[in-house]
Design a protein around this motif. Structure first.
Motif, PDB file in Angstrom:
ATOM      1  N   ASP A  10      13.383  -4.715   6.829  1.00 48.58           N
ATOM      2  CA  ASP A  10      13.570  -6.101   7.274  1.00 48.58           C
ATOM      3  C   ASP A  10      12.469  -7.011   6.745  1.00 48.58           C
ATOM      4  O   ASP A  10      12.728  -8.154   6.367  1.00 48.58           O
ATOM      5  N   ARG A  13      13.219  -7.601   3.049  1.00 48.43           N
ATOM      6  CA  ARG A  13      14.361  -8.507   2.893  1.00 48.43           C
ATOM      7  C   ARG A  13      13.955  -9.948   3.217  1.00 48.43           C
ATOM      8  O   ARG A  13      14.334 -10.883   2.518  1.00 48.43           O
ATOM      9  N   GLN A  17      14.376 -12.900   0.543  1.00 43.42           N
ATOM     10  CA  GLN A  17      15.227 -14.040   0.843  1.00 43.42           C
ATOM     11  C   GLN A  17      14.418 -15.324   0.965  1.00 43.42           C
ATOM     12  O   GLN A  17      14.909 -16.395   0.611  1.00 43.42           O
ATOM     13  N   LEU A  23      18.817  -9.237  -4.912  1.00 43.61           N
ATOM     14  CA  LEU A  23      18.449  -7.819  -4.970  1.00 43.61           C
ATOM     15  C   LEU A  23      18.290  -7.382  -6.425  1.00 43.61           C
ATOM     16  O   LEU A  23      17.376  -6.622  -6.757  1.00 43.61           O
ATOM     17  N   SER A  38      18.687  -1.776  -1.851  1.00 45.31           N
ATOM     18  CA  SER A  38      19.548  -2.234  -0.767  1.00 45.31           C
ATOM     19  C   SER A  38      19.457  -1.296   0.435  1.00 45.31           C
ATOM     20  O   SER A  38      19.373  -1.739   1.583  1.00 45.31           O
ATOM     21  N   GLU A  41      16.163  -1.925   2.212  1.00 41.05           N
ATOM     22  CA  GLU A  41      16.204  -3.159   3.001  1.00 41.05           C
ATOM     23  C   GLU A  41      17.035  -2.998   4.273  1.00 41.05           C
ATOM     24  O   GLU A  41      16.724  -3.599   5.289  1.00 41.05           O
TER      25      GLU A  41
END
Length: 146
Positions: A10, A13, A17, A23, A38, A41
């Motif tokens: 988290d 990510r 973001q 990604l 992925s 994350e």
């Protein structure tokens, strides 16, 4: 129980973001497959220290900063033993905790510096979101699920 791999995922990510990067961009820069990044994350895979350092480098972040975020989130979760208790059964506290019955979200403020919201997704899953009350340029939201 908070899973370390989810908190790490988290935090990664949120950083990616926050930079509005895909990604694919980060996986290419870190020399890791898109699918594996992925999974990291999403908290399905736990990265090695070498891979974590490569991902942090690709994000332009220090490994120590990421680990500090993760440590702070885990410390907050440890102070909140009621995170995994069903919120429908608990009375609303007039103090530091406010409860939203429509979404099962509670706000908990710790020492005026960190705001934590807990969302009960199911009887066995809760999502913890922490953020600085007065965010600075370096502060980021960290989301973890347990």
């Amino acid at each position: 129980m908070i899973l370390l791999r989810r908190v790490i995922g988290d935090a990664l990510r949120a950083r990616r973001q926050g930079q509005q990067r895909t990604l694919r961009e980060v996986s290419t820069a870190a020399n890791v497959s898109l699918g594996y990044l992925s999974e990291i994350e999403r908290g399905h895979k736990e990265p090695s220290s070498e891979l974590l350092a490569a991902i942090c480098d690709a994000l332009g972040a220090r490994l120590s900063e990421l680990l500090r975020e993760v440590s702070d989130t885990v410390a907050l979760a440890e102070q909140m033993p009621e995170v995994l208790v069903s919120m429908q059964d608990e009375p609303a506290d007039a103090g530091a905790v406010s409860k939203s019955t429509s979404r099962s979200v509670r706000q908990v403020t710790s020492d005026g510096k960190v705001s934590v919201s807990v969302r009960q997704d199911s009887p066995l899953k809760a999502t913890l979101r922490s953020a600085r009350v007065r965010p600075t340029e370096r502060d980021r939201d960290v989301v973890c699920a347990a």
